[in-house]
Design a protein around this motif. Structure first.
Motif, short mmCIF file in Angstrom:
data_model
loop_
_atom_site.label_atom_id
_atom_site.label_comp_id
_atom_site.label_asym_id
_atom_site.label_seq_id
_atom_site.Cartn_x
_atom_site.Cartn_y
_atom_site.Cartn_z
N GLU A 1 20.90 112.45 -39.92
CA GLU A 1 21.47 111.62 -41.00
C GLU A 1 20.98 110.19 -40.83
O GLU A 1 21.04 109.64 -39.74
CB GLU A 1 22.99 111.68 -40.92
N VAL A 2 20.49 109.60 -41.93
CA VAL A 2 20.09 108.18 -41.89
C VAL A 2 20.73 107.44 -43.06
O VAL A 2 21.02 108.04 -44.09
CB VAL A 2 18.55 107.99 -41.95
N VAL A 3 20.95 106.15 -42.86
CA VAL A 3 21.54 105.32 -43.92
C VAL A 3 20.60 104.16 -44.20
O VAL A 3 20.25 103.40 -43.30
CB VAL A 3 22.92 104.78 -43.50
N LEU A 4 20.17 104.05 -45.46
CA LEU A 4 19.32 102.93 -45.89
C LEU A 4 20.13 102.01 -46.79
O LEU A 4 20.72 102.46 -47.77
CB LEU A 4 18.11 103.46 -46.67
N THR A 5 20.20 100.72 -46.41
CA THR A 5 20.83 99.75 -47.32
C THR A 5 19.77 98.72 -47.69
O THR A 5 19.02 98.26 -46.83
CB THR A 5 22.02 99.03 -46.64
N CYS A 6 19.69 98.40 -48.98
CA CYS A 6 18.65 97.46 -49.42
C CYS A 6 19.20 96.57 -50.54
O CYS A 6 19.81 97.07 -51.49
CB CYS A 6 17.45 98.25 -49.93
N PRO A 7 18.98 95.25 -50.42
CA PRO A 7 19.43 94.34 -51.48
C PRO A 7 18.50 94.42 -52.69
O PRO A 7 17.40 94.95 -52.58
CB PRO A 7 19.34 92.96 -50.81
N VAL A 8 18.94 93.89 -53.82
CA VAL A 8 18.06 93.87 -55.00
C VAL A 8 17.40 92.51 -55.13
O VAL A 8 17.94 91.49 -54.71
CB VAL A 8 18.85 94.20 -56.29
N ARG A 9 16.22 92.51 -55.72
CA ARG A 9 15.48 91.26 -55.93
C ARG A 9 15.04 91.16 -57.38
O ARG A 9 14.71 92.17 -58.00
CB ARG A 9 14.22 91.24 -55.03
N LYS A 10 15.05 89.93 -57.91
CA LYS A 10 14.60 89.75 -59.30
C LYS A 10 13.08 89.83 -59.38
O LYS A 10 12.52 90.51 -60.21
CB LYS A 10 15.09 88.38 -59.80
N THR A 11 12.42 89.12 -58.45
CA THR A 11 10.95 89.14 -58.45
C THR A 11 10.45 89.29 -57.01
O THR A 11 11.19 89.05 -56.06
CB THR A 11 10.36 87.82 -59.02
N ILE A 12 9.19 89.68 -56.90
CA ILE A 12 8.55 89.84 -55.60
C ILE A 12 7.57 88.70 -55.42
O ILE A 12 6.81 88.38 -56.34
CB ILE A 12 7.77 91.18 -55.57
#
Length: 372
Positions: free
Chosen positions: A164-175
């Motif tokens: 089992e793995v957990v990925l958490t990632c924030p959102v971004r408007k631009t790169i």
């Protein structure tokens, strides 16, 4: 939505097409999926991948014909949020994570994905590899923060799974655009030797044999041993090693090996595995560049989606997967890369031929991100 879609033939590069389709909003039709095979149509792991895409998007339309040889996919909006998914044990969780990492920054709400299945197998990039190379690479493009993490809760080896793995990632408007042209020299090597449902001594044997090769080159080597017990160790026995070389300029090159799954092929000795993995890492260092061969396509995608500015990345020789990915980027985003081959002179001793990839980003903006 873009009115015209794209049509492809065959089952190869299945993830690339669906990921790029989701990001660009162009619908895609894939025909003749293993149509001449004894068992025609989509495999379990591909169907599982489609279900995962359906969970993280809102309003996707997916049509598959009766035999599973034709797939039509009209992407919806990337929604994100909290997602749980049981991956098919035919492929490892890395297969699904690679695609999720490409989509995660462009969700409406920050993604928290819990994936269950096989965490380490010999064919796909393992969770440890993605954690130590893909995450630092994405941080260079401005995708960072405390919430950006990949955690291995339980390990699961092929064929039984149970990890089992957990990925958490924030959102971004631009790169943001990047200039990664100087990898610099290798300053340290880190690694993880893991073992589950075998003797804990296996980890130490792997470490010893890997160090016997790498100590000839530099002293700063530290390989952790990770032995998971009980419920956290999944359902099948196995062991493996992930090595990461970090350069002075903060680029990461990696190599990994896992033992052959129980009941498939010849068993492998931990000493041989450690030695072979160390040699694979040296091979990767010889290929060089700022991004290792398993993350080339992720880097190229983030360059394409960057703001309308020039991005440059120095890569080692392009893998066949990356070459096909460039063709798909041209189809979906109409972005062409300028490719310059750089041959290091003999006195530089910088390994094999390098490729300098240059492109102007499409100025992709995350339209689904909520305005706070």
């Amino acid at each position: 939505m873009a009115s015209h879609g794209l049509t492809y033939d065959g089952c190869n590069f299945f993830r690339q097409r669906l990921v790029l389709s989701t990001l660009s909003g162009k619908h895609v039709k894939i025909k003749n999926i293993r149509s001449r095979d004894d068992e025609p149509g989509l495999r379990d792991f591909e169907a599982s991948f489609i279900r995962l895409l359906d969970k993280v998007t809102n309003g996707s339309r997916i049509e598959i014909n009766q035999t599973g040889t034709v797939l039509f996919y009209q992407p919806g909006l990337l929604y994100g949020g909290s997602v749980e998914h049981d991956c098919s044990p035919q492929r490892s969780v890395g297969y699904y994570l690679e695609a999720l990492l490409m989509l995660a920054p462009f969700m409406k709400t920050p993604l928290k994905a819990t994936l269950r299945g096989v965490t380490n197998d010999p064919t796909d990039p393992t969770v440890d590899l993605l954690k130590s190379t893909a995450l630092p690479l994405m941080k260079k493009f401005g995708i960072d923060g405390e919430a950006f993490d990949l955690k291995v809760v339980k390990r699961g080896m092929a064929p039984g799974g149970g990890g089992e793995v957990v990925l958490t990632c924030p959102v971004r408007k631009t790169i943001r655009p990047v200039q990664l042209t100087e990898p610099g020299k290798i300053k340290r090597i880190r690694g993880v030797a893991f073992s589950v449902r075998v003797s804990p001594q296996m980890g130490n044997r792997i470490v010893e044999s890997a160090r016997s090769v790498l100590n000839q080159f530099l002293p700063d080597i530290y390989i952790y041993t990770d032995h998971m017990k009980g419920a956290n160790s999944g359902k099948s026995p196995g062991f493996g090693l992930t090595l990461v070389a970090e350069t002075l300029n903060g680029c990461f090159l990696s190599a990994e090996m896992s033992s052959t799954p129980q009941g498939q092929g010849d068993p492998v000795l931990p000493e041989d595995l450690g030695r072979d993995c160390a040699k694979l890492l040296l091979e990767e260092v010889y290929r060089g560049g700022c991004v290792d061969s398993s993350n080339q396509s992720l880097a190229l995608l983030l360059m394409t989606l960057g703001q309308q500015d020039v991005s440059k990345v120095l890569l080692g020789p392009l893998s066949p997967y990356t070459i096909e990915f460039l063709r798909h980027i041209r189809d979906f985003f109409q972005v062409m890369f300028k490719i310059e081959v750089q041959t290091p002179s003999d006195d530089e001793r910088k390994g094999g031929d390098k490729v300098l990839m240059t492109c102007v980003g499409v100025g992709y903006s995350n339209i689904s991100k909520t305005v706070k």
